[in-house]
Design a protein around this motif. Sequence first.
Motif, PDB file in Angstrom:
ATOM      1  N   ARG A  90       0.860  -1.409   0.205  1.00 57.47           N
ATOM      2  CA  ARG A  90      -0.027  -0.024  -0.034  1.00 57.47           C
ATOM      3  C   ARG A  90       0.991   1.436   0.011  1.00 57.47           C
ATOM      4  O   ARG A  90       0.727   2.299  -0.847  1.00 57.47           O
ATOM      5  CB  ARG A  90      -1.005  -0.019   1.185  1.00 57.47           C
ATOM      6  N   ALA A  91       1.677   1.493   0.885  1.00 59.47           N
ATOM      7  CA  ALA A  91       2.825   2.312   1.006  1.00 59.47           C
ATOM      8  C   ALA A  91       3.775   2.182  -0.084  1.00 59.47           C
ATOM      9  O   ALA A  91       4.319   1.384  -0.596  1.00 59.47           O
ATOM     10  CB  ALA A  91       3.503   2.609   2.362  1.00 59.47           C
ATOM     11  N   CYS A  92       4.327   3.452  -0.553  1.00 60.99           N
ATOM     12  CA  CYS A  92       5.268   3.647  -1.828  1.00 60.99           C
ATOM     13  C   CYS A  92       6.641   3.167  -1.001  1.00 60.99           C
ATOM     14  O   CYS A  92       6.946   3.025   0.086  1.00 60.99           O
ATOM     15  CB  CYS A  92       5.469   4.980  -2.286  1.00 60.99           C
ATOM     16  N   GLU A  93       7.574   2.417  -1.770  1.00 60.05           N
ATOM     17  CA  GLU A  93       8.744   1.919  -1.493  1.00 60.05           C
ATOM     18  C   GLU A  93       9.577   2.899  -0.591  1.00 60.05           C
ATOM     19  O   GLU A  93      10.316   2.856   0.381  1.00 60.05           O
ATOM     20  CB  GLU A  93       9.624   1.558  -2.626  1.00 60.05           C
ATOM     21  N   PRO A  94       9.704   4.402  -1.199  1.00 62.08           N
ATOM     22  CA  PRO A  94      10.561   5.377  -0.358  1.00 62.08           C
ATOM     23  C   PRO A  94      10.193   5.484   1.005  1.00 62.08           C
ATOM     24  O   PRO A  94      10.950   5.541   2.102  1.00 62.08           O
ATOM     25  CB  PRO A  94      10.312   6.596  -0.910  1.00 62.08           C
ATOM     26  N   VAL A 112       1.786  16.332   0.602  1.00 60.94           N
ATOM     27  CA  VAL A 112       2.454  15.745   1.930  1.00 60.94           C
ATOM     28  C   VAL A 112       1.534  15.040   2.782  1.00 60.94           C
ATOM     29  O   VAL A 112       1.948  13.874   3.345  1.00 60.94           O
ATOM     30  CB  VAL A 112       3.055  17.143   2.377  1.00 60.94           C
ATOM     31  N   GLU A 113       0.167  15.550   2.996  1.00 66.81           N
ATOM     32  CA  GLU A 113      -0.745  14.755   3.760  1.00 66.81           C
ATOM     33  C   GLU A 113      -1.264  13.583   3.136  1.00 66.81           C
ATOM     34  O   GLU A 113      -1.606  12.623   3.596  1.00 66.81           O
ATOM     35  CB  GLU A 113      -1.710  15.889   4.507  1.00 66.81           C
ATOM     36  N   PHE A 114      -2.102  14.065   1.819  1.00 65.19           N
ATOM     37  CA  PHE A 114      -2.785  12.978   1.166  1.00 65.19           C
ATOM     38  C   PHE A 114      -2.421  12.723  -0.010  1.00 65.19           C
ATOM     39  O   PHE A 114      -3.426  12.321  -1.097  1.00 65.19           O
ATOM     40  CB  PHE A 114      -4.393  13.554   1.389  1.00 65.19           C
ATOM     41  N   GLY A 115      -1.331  12.563  -0.530  1.00 64.73           N
ATOM     42  CA  GLY A 115      -0.747  12.315  -1.755  1.00 64.73           C
ATOM     43  C   GLY A 115      -0.620  10.644  -2.150  1.00 64.73           C
ATOM     44  O   GLY A 115      -0.317   9.902  -1.168  1.00 64.73           O
ATOM     45  N   LEU A 116      -0.960  10.500  -3.508  1.00 65.51           N
ATOM     46  CA  LEU A 116      -0.671   9.169  -3.963  1.00 65.51           C
ATOM     47  C   LEU A 116       0.253   9.139  -5.171  1.00 65.51           C
ATOM     48  O   LEU A 116       0.259   9.976  -5.659  1.00 65.51           O
ATOM     49  CB  LEU A 116      -2.219   8.646  -4.549  1.00 65.51           C
ATOM     50  N   GLY A 130       1.107  -0.227  -9.498  1.00 65.37           N
ATOM     51  CA  GLY A 130      -0.310   0.360  -9.054  1.00 65.37           C
ATOM     52  C   GLY A 130      -0.212   1.588  -8.207  1.00 65.37           C
ATOM     53  O   GLY A 130       0.747   2.061  -7.844  1.00 65.37           O
ATOM     54  N   LEU A 131      -1.339   2.007  -7.528  1.00 72.31           N
ATOM     55  CA  LEU A 131      -1.366   3.337  -6.975  1.00 72.31           C
ATOM     56  C   LEU A 131      -0.686   2.868  -5.468  1.00 72.31           C
ATOM     57  O   LEU A 131      -0.979   1.792  -4.865  1.00 72.31           O
ATOM     58  CB  LEU A 131      -2.638   3.722  -6.662  1.00 72.31           C
ATOM     59  N   ARG A 132       0.249   3.879  -4.945  1.00 69.48           N
ATOM     60  CA  ARG A 132       0.872   3.659  -3.647  1.00 69.48           C
ATOM     61  C   ARG A 132       0.604   4.946  -2.851  1.00 69.48           C
ATOM     62  O   ARG A 132       0.553   6.271  -3.152  1.00 69.48           O
ATOM     63  CB  ARG A 132       2.354   3.277  -3.896  1.00 69.48           C
ATOM     64  N   ILE A 133       0.734   4.808  -1.421  1.00 69.86           N
ATOM     65  CA  ILE A 133       0.302   5.844  -0.577  1.00 69.86           C
ATOM     66  C   ILE A 133       1.909   6.425  -0.373  1.00 69.86           C
ATOM     67  O   ILE A 133       2.650   5.851  -0.015  1.00 69.86           O
ATOM     68  CB  ILE A 133      -0.183   5.564   0.824  1.00 69.86           C
ATOM     69  N   ARG A 150      -5.009   3.801   9.801  1.00 65.67           N
ATOM     70  CA  ARG A 150      -5.500   2.557   9.253  1.00 65.67           C
ATOM     71  C   ARG A 150      -6.656   2.704   8.387  1.00 65.67           C
ATOM     72  O   ARG A 150      -6.777   2.146   7.334  1.00 65.67           O
ATOM     73  CB  ARG A 150      -5.870   1.715  10.337  1.00 65.67           C
ATOM     74  N   SER A 151      -8.035   3.441   8.801  1.00 65.11           N
ATOM     75  CA  SER A 151      -9.092   3.556   8.048  1.00 65.11           C
ATOM     76  C   SER A 151      -8.608   4.200   6.661  1.00 65.11           C
ATOM     77  O   SER A 151      -9.240   3.756   5.604  1.00 65.11           O
ATOM     78  CB  SER A 151     -10.368   4.190   8.686  1.00 65.11           C
ATOM     79  N   GLU A 152      -8.097   5.282   6.526  1.00 66.20           N
ATOM     80  CA  GLU A 152      -7.793   6.017   5.300  1.00 66.20           C
ATOM     81  C   GLU A 152      -6.725   5.134   4.349  1.00 66.20           C
ATOM     82  O   GLU A 152      -6.874   5.421   3.169  1.00 66.20           O
ATOM     83  CB  GLU A 152      -7.300   7.404   5.580  1.00 66.20           C
ATOM     84  N   SER A 153      -5.786   4.366   5.058  1.00 67.11           N
ATOM     85  CA  SER A 153      -4.973   3.589   4.097  1.00 67.11           C
ATOM     86  C   SER A 153      -5.901   2.775   3.364  1.00 67.11           C
ATOM     87  O   SER A 153      -5.469   2.664   2.316  1.00 67.11           O
ATOM     88  CB  SER A 153      -3.845   3.007   5.131  1.00 67.11           C
TER      89      SER A 153
END
Length: 289
Positions: free
Chosen positions: A49-53, A174-178, A184-187, A196-199
């Motif tokens: 879900r989260a980006c690699e960086p 910075v706060e809500f970027g994808l 695919g899309l990553r946070i 947790r819920s917004e992830s």
Amino acid sequence: MSADGFAKCPPPGARADWTIDQGWEAYTAAEHAVWITLYERQSAMLPGRACEPFLRGLEALDLHRSGIPDFARINAELNRLTGWSVVAVPGLVPDEVFFDHLANRRFPAGQFIRKPDELDYLQEPDIFHDVFGHVPMLTDPVFADYMQAYGRGGQRAMQMGRLHNLARLYWYTVEFGLLQTPQGLRIYGAGIVSSRSESIFALDDPSPNRLGFDLERVMRTPYRIDDFQQVYFVIPSLQALLDATLQDFAPIYRRLARASDIGIERIEPGDLVITAGTQAYAHSGAAAQ
């Protein structure tokens, strides 16, 4: 974590730049336990879900060790990687203070942690949001440069009366970027990775629009601070985000002064539509609860 509309003098115990000692030794076992609970819950769900960086930064800073991180410890590695450091502040700080810290590669972070009954929602950013959410991305050289550029841009936006437009850029990156990746899309936004819920909502729910990032489009789009987002903007790469900000914003601000805002839920003819959301969540009444 900036705010306006309050006293411009630092509160008692704070230095002239609004920094305070973290006071790591004063954290209780219960407070460390809250950190560990939040960390374990989020870190377990973020791979894929989260980006690699972000994931690399989380590992590099070892934020799980013994509960709430000691800023002195993580700053040694953060400074080595990108020249950034985390400084403790008593809460939200005036805009000019916030921008000065960012422009000098210092990230101001609250040093208090939420209560056990506030794990899923907190009005004011705490140390988990600020450090777990924001600081791992500061280990990435490109994003670290973007944050410094944003701080410098904030100082200029204040002079030009366009701070509300620049605040939208921070919110939607910075706060809500994808981030678009081959997988695919990553946070990468802190407001998502620390929740947790917004992830789940940001990537999986059919309700929000997910649109390609365009600087002026973002600056014309208001945001909501009290619930899930109705639109997320997707960058093609961190370098593209940095490149978009390394330009003179004065002509942009002049155009924005003549342009109207775009409704949060709207899709414009020129938008790059990644997901056309149903807006079902926002219209269901759940957003108002």
